[in-house]
Design a protein around this motif. Structure first.
Motif, mmCIF file in Angstrom:
data_model
loop_
_atom_site.group_PDB
_atom_site.id
_atom_site.type_symbol
_atom_site.label_atom_id
_atom_site.label_comp_id
_atom_site.label_asym_id
_atom_site.label_seq_id
_atom_site.Cartn_x
_atom_site.Cartn_y
_atom_site.Cartn_z
ATOM 1 N N THR A 106 -34.957 32.267 46.673
ATOM 2 C CA THR A 106 -35.274 30.177 46.159
ATOM 3 C C THR A 106 -37.071 30.241 47.583
ATOM 4 O O THR A 106 -37.419 29.275 47.582
ATOM 5 C CB THR A 106 -34.563 30.113 47.297
ATOM 6 O OG1 THR A 106 -33.193 30.024 46.485
ATOM 7 C CG2 THR A 106 -34.653 28.513 47.602
ATOM 8 N N LEU A 107 -37.085 31.068 48.698
ATOM 9 C CA LEU A 107 -37.950 31.542 48.804
ATOM 10 C C LEU A 107 -39.835 31.457 48.499
ATOM 11 O O LEU A 107 -40.395 31.273 49.330
ATOM 12 C CB LEU A 107 -38.108 33.058 50.450
ATOM 13 C CG LEU A 107 -36.862 32.681 51.321
ATOM 14 C CD1 LEU A 107 -36.859 34.020 51.801
ATOM 15 C CD2 LEU A 107 -37.165 31.441 52.039
ATOM 16 N N PHE A 113 -40.146 29.511 45.738
ATOM 17 C CA PHE A 113 -40.658 28.380 45.573
ATOM 18 C C PHE A 113 -41.205 28.116 47.325
ATOM 19 O O PHE A 113 -41.211 26.195 46.776
ATOM 20 C CB PHE A 113 -39.530 27.445 44.830
ATOM 21 C CG PHE A 113 -39.493 29.062 43.820
ATOM 22 C CD1 PHE A 113 -39.913 29.163 42.313
ATOM 23 C CD2 PHE A 113 -38.004 29.475 43.483
ATOM 24 C CE1 PHE A 113 -39.781 29.329 41.027
ATOM 25 C CE2 PHE A 113 -37.333 29.940 42.356
ATOM 26 C CZ PHE A 113 -38.471 30.544 41.240
ATOM 27 N N ALA A 114 -41.327 28.173 47.621
ATOM 28 C CA ALA A 114 -41.385 27.348 49.080
ATOM 29 C C ALA A 114 -42.296 26.478 49.244
ATOM 30 O O ALA A 114 -42.502 24.857 49.478
ATOM 31 C CB ALA A 114 -41.304 28.308 50.183
ATOM 32 N N LEU A 137 -41.433 23.553 47.181
ATOM 33 C CA LEU A 137 -39.613 22.907 47.237
ATOM 34 C C LEU A 137 -40.455 21.679 48.938
ATOM 35 O O LEU A 137 -39.250 21.169 48.670
ATOM 36 C CB LEU A 137 -38.656 23.502 47.401
ATOM 37 C CG LEU A 137 -38.209 24.407 45.869
ATOM 38 C CD1 LEU A 137 -37.155 25.755 46.203
ATOM 39 C CD2 LEU A 137 -38.587 23.655 44.825
ATOM 40 N N ARG A 163 -41.264 22.716 53.185
ATOM 41 C CA ARG A 163 -39.616 23.363 53.728
ATOM 42 C C ARG A 163 -38.149 22.475 53.725
ATOM 43 O O ARG A 163 -36.894 23.037 54.094
ATOM 44 C CB ARG A 163 -39.809 23.661 55.727
ATOM 45 C CG ARG A 163 -40.720 24.692 55.819
ATOM 46 C CD ARG A 163 -42.051 23.817 57.020
ATOM 47 N NE ARG A 163 -43.011 24.632 57.224
ATOM 48 C CZ ARG A 163 -43.484 24.345 59.074
ATOM 49 N NH1 ARG A 163 -43.003 24.166 59.873
ATOM 50 N NH2 ARG A 163 -44.734 25.598 58.925
ATOM 51 N N THR A 197 -36.186 23.524 50.545
ATOM 52 C CA THR A 197 -35.694 25.153 50.337
ATOM 53 C C THR A 197 -34.767 25.367 51.412
ATOM 54 O O THR A 197 -33.783 25.949 50.237
ATOM 55 C CB THR A 197 -37.330 25.593 50.772
ATOM 56 O OG1 THR A 197 -38.635 25.667 50.396
ATOM 57 C CG2 THR A 197 -36.983 27.213 50.765
ATOM 58 N N MET A 218 -31.444 26.462 49.676
ATOM 59 C CA MET A 218 -30.946 28.213 50.352
ATOM 60 C C MET A 218 -29.674 28.075 50.535
ATOM 61 O O MET A 218 -28.399 28.414 50.604
ATOM 62 C CB MET A 218 -31.164 28.236 51.143
ATOM 63 C CG MET A 218 -32.514 28.690 50.709
ATOM 64 S SD MET A 218 -33.619 30.301 51.560
ATOM 65 C CE MET A 218 -32.708 31.282 52.285
ATOM 66 N N LEU A 250 -31.980 24.204 42.817
ATOM 67 C CA LEU A 250 -34.120 23.734 43.442
ATOM 68 C C LEU A 250 -34.253 22.571 43.069
ATOM 69 O O LEU A 250 -34.811 22.223 43.907
ATOM 70 C CB LEU A 250 -34.775 25.159 42.016
ATOM 71 C CG LEU A 250 -34.376 26.200 42.410
ATOM 72 C CD1 LEU A 250 -35.019 26.799 41.317
ATOM 73 C CD2 LEU A 250 -33.930 26.586 44.033
ATOM 74 N N GLY A 305 -32.537 20.424 46.195
ATOM 75 C CA GLY A 305 -33.781 20.290 47.042
ATOM 76 C C GLY A 305 -35.047 19.644 46.474
ATOM 77 O O GLY A 305 -34.926 18.730 48.042
#
Length: 582
Positions: free
Chosen positions: A109-110, A112-113, A116, A118, A121, A125, A360, A363
């Motif tokens: 997932t990080l 795509f930080a 998305l 902060r 993300t 998560m 995702l 988020g």
């Protein structure tokens, strides 16, 4: 009216939420991996892994099984951590491979930080960490979680490349794509959905606009401009990895051919093959399923819908590169979910990759609500409280389906009321195996076992793989006289007619799977032979009183002890007849 300024999450708060997500994911994934009985698919894969471990050769079966990817990953992990012989493996050993893949999904997932944000993300998560579906199948030794990890990794690599990353991102993404093919052939649905999403993003929004520099740089900076044929940096490593995996290191080219001809079998199986479900099956699984308890991931799905709307109608003037990716992710998710829904063949784990992309997007939706819709700190606080309540409900479901609460009343890890349990082995089978083990320990001689069921009694061949005198029959054989007999209800009457009267004790019922009830028959111990009566003295040595005749032996006694029947005939071999894998 100008749009409100977007609120951002501080770096400290972001890191705290990331570590919280990792802690929750670990809590629900690592504990009690051996509590749930093995599913048939897990047992078959475990036996095949043992064969691969002993021979070093993976025999690909294009009609019933999947590629070698999971077995190769498990082999690598086992060699690194010092696994012993296959006879020593436990359920927890195998399932730990799936757990690590599940943790890897969380970490990807990080990648795509910056797409998305902060807050998005962190929420993605957290939702991935406690999603009941993600938790349950992260503890399941099947291909799905590794496939989800590879799909997420490849999409993340391509996104990183689009944002100024080096060509090494394409190389890594291509390797992940090739290993998807080696893991499970259904990856073609993900590839098709990705092409649909890419085409839609290009037509609706335009090209992905790269940033001036990439915060996730791998390798030296690439030269100005894009390579003329970037797809070669993906296709070539994908082909090399796939061929290397299927050919056992470029040694068995027949497997490579079979990896493509297998799609003819998949076309036939897509009609259902006993796994037919209505088109809305996956929607019910995700949004609402009630069987005594409510099972729902509606929080994730609802936020994902908001994320899709924001992807199309949101304001991306300051971050124009984000919108094409979010549109791509939205269309990709809908295409993937729609494709699986159209197919008649449905199993609950098949939808995991679509559920991950929904997470995702959830988020994205949560970030849009928190930073752009909620007017002021108080409303954002209320939104956070509501989000925490929803996450708590997901945690409650995950606790129940893992069976790690310590309270049997809250253990739904193998309960048919759990919607993620599918044709699963029932826990009463563990009780039956315990009774068999106790019986075997009491016997002085070697015990012979017959299992008489339509499907060879899976997962019993996994549990009894170290016992040599076990035969598996799918019809009632002529000779039924083992010390331990396990028969399902379909064969019970026929088995009873072939057994001596009152020679066995019966123990039942034990559930193999829903609708398959087993009876356990244990041979009674043989009564000790009667001690022989001493022979009478010779007539000439007997001094009868009053000329009376000599006494006769007591009625019913023999002059010699009886002899019992010889040893049992040889049992059939332990050839395992696997079920077709969903």
């Amino acid at each position: 009216m100008p749009p409100r300024k977007e609120v951002t999450l501080s770096l400290v708060a972001f890191l705290l939420l990331v570590f919280l997500a990792l802690g929750l994911a670990s809590h629900y994934r690592f504990a009690g991996l051996d509590l749930r009985p093995m599913h048939t698919d897990e047992a078959i894969l475990g036996v095949k892994l043992g064969e691969f471990w002993n021979t070093g050769h993976f025999q690909y079966d294009p009609s019933d099984f999947h590629g070698p990817g999971l077995h190769q990953t498990s082999m690598l992990w086992g060699k690194m951590t010092g696994w012993g012989a296959p006879e020593t493996w436990t359920e927890a050993d195998l399932r730990l491979v799936a757990v690590l893949c599940g943790m890897g999904v969380l970490l990807t997932t990080l990648l795509f930080a910056d797409a998305l944000g902060r807050y998005g993300t962190a929420v993605a998560m957290l939702l991935t960490a406690v999603s009941p579906m993600m938790v349950f199948y992260s503890r399941y030794f099947i291909m799905e979680m590794q496939l989800v990890l590879l799909v997420s990794l490849s999409l993340g690599c391509f996104w990183r490349y689009s944002q100024g990353g080096t060509r090494l991102w394409l190389l890594v993404g291509g390797c992940a794509l090739g290993f998807q093919h080696a893991t499970k052939e259904t990856f073609v649905l993900n590839v098709a959905a990705a092409f649909v999403g890419w085409a839609a993003a290009r037509s609706m929004v335009g090209e992905f606009e790269p940033r001036k520099s990439s915060s996730f740089r791998i390798g030296p900076s690439r030269s100005k401009g894009r390579p003329s044929r970037p797809w070669l940096w993906v296709a070539i490593p994908a082909a090399v990895v796939s061929v290397a995996a299927y050919s056992n290191g470029f040694r068995d080219w027949h497997n490579v051919q079979d990896s493509f001809t297998t799609y003819l079998n998949y076309l036939e199986r897509s009609g259902g093959s006993g796994h037919e479900k209505p088109w809305h099956y996956y929607l019910m699984l995700l949004f609402w399923h009630k069987d005594t308890l409510v099972w729902s991931e509606a929080l994730i799905c609802g936020l994902a819908v908001i994320g899709m709307i924001y992807s199309v109608a949101g304001d991306f003037q300051k971050t124009p590169g984000r919108q094409p990716f979010l549109v791509f992710l939205s269309v990709y998710t809908l295409a993937l979910l729609g494709g699986y829904s159209i197919l008649s063949y449905k199993t609950p784990w098949s939808i995991l990759s679509a559920q991950h992309s929904l997470t995702l997007l959830a988020g994205v939706g949560a970030a849009a609500m928190w930073s752009r819709v909620m007017p002021g700190k108080f409303m954002r606080l209320l939104f956070n409280i509501g989000l925490l309540v929803g996450i708590w409900h997901l945690c409650l479901q995950s606790m129940r389906l893992t069976g790690t609460s310590g309270n049997p009343q809250f253990d739904y890890s193998a309960d048919a009321r759990n919607p993620y349990v599918y044709s699963h082995t029932q826990k009463s089978l563990l009780k039956m195996m315990g009774e068999v083990e106790a019986y075997v320990k009491k016997q002085d001689a070697e015990v012979k076992i017959q299992v008489i069921t339509r499907d060879s009694g899976w997962p019993l061949p996994w549990y009894w793989r170290t016992w040599k005198n076990v035969g598996y029959q799918e019809t009632v054989p002529e000779t039924v006289d083992a010390d331990v007999i396990v028969a399902d209800a379909e064969f019970y009457d026929e088995v009873k007619t072939r057994l001596p009267a009152d020679a066995y004790t019966e123990h039942y019922p034990f559930g193999l799977r829903p609708g398959i009830i087993l009876t356990l028959l244990l041979k009674k111990p043989v009564a000790p032979a009667p001690e022989p009566v001493p022979a009478p003295a010779p007539l000439d040595s007997v001094q009868p009183a009053n000329n009376a005749p000599p006494p006769l032996p007591p009625e019913g006694t023999l002059s010699a002890p009886p002899s019992f029947s010889p040893s049992l005939p040889a049992m059939p071999g332990s050839t395992l007849v696997p079920l077709p894998q969903p």
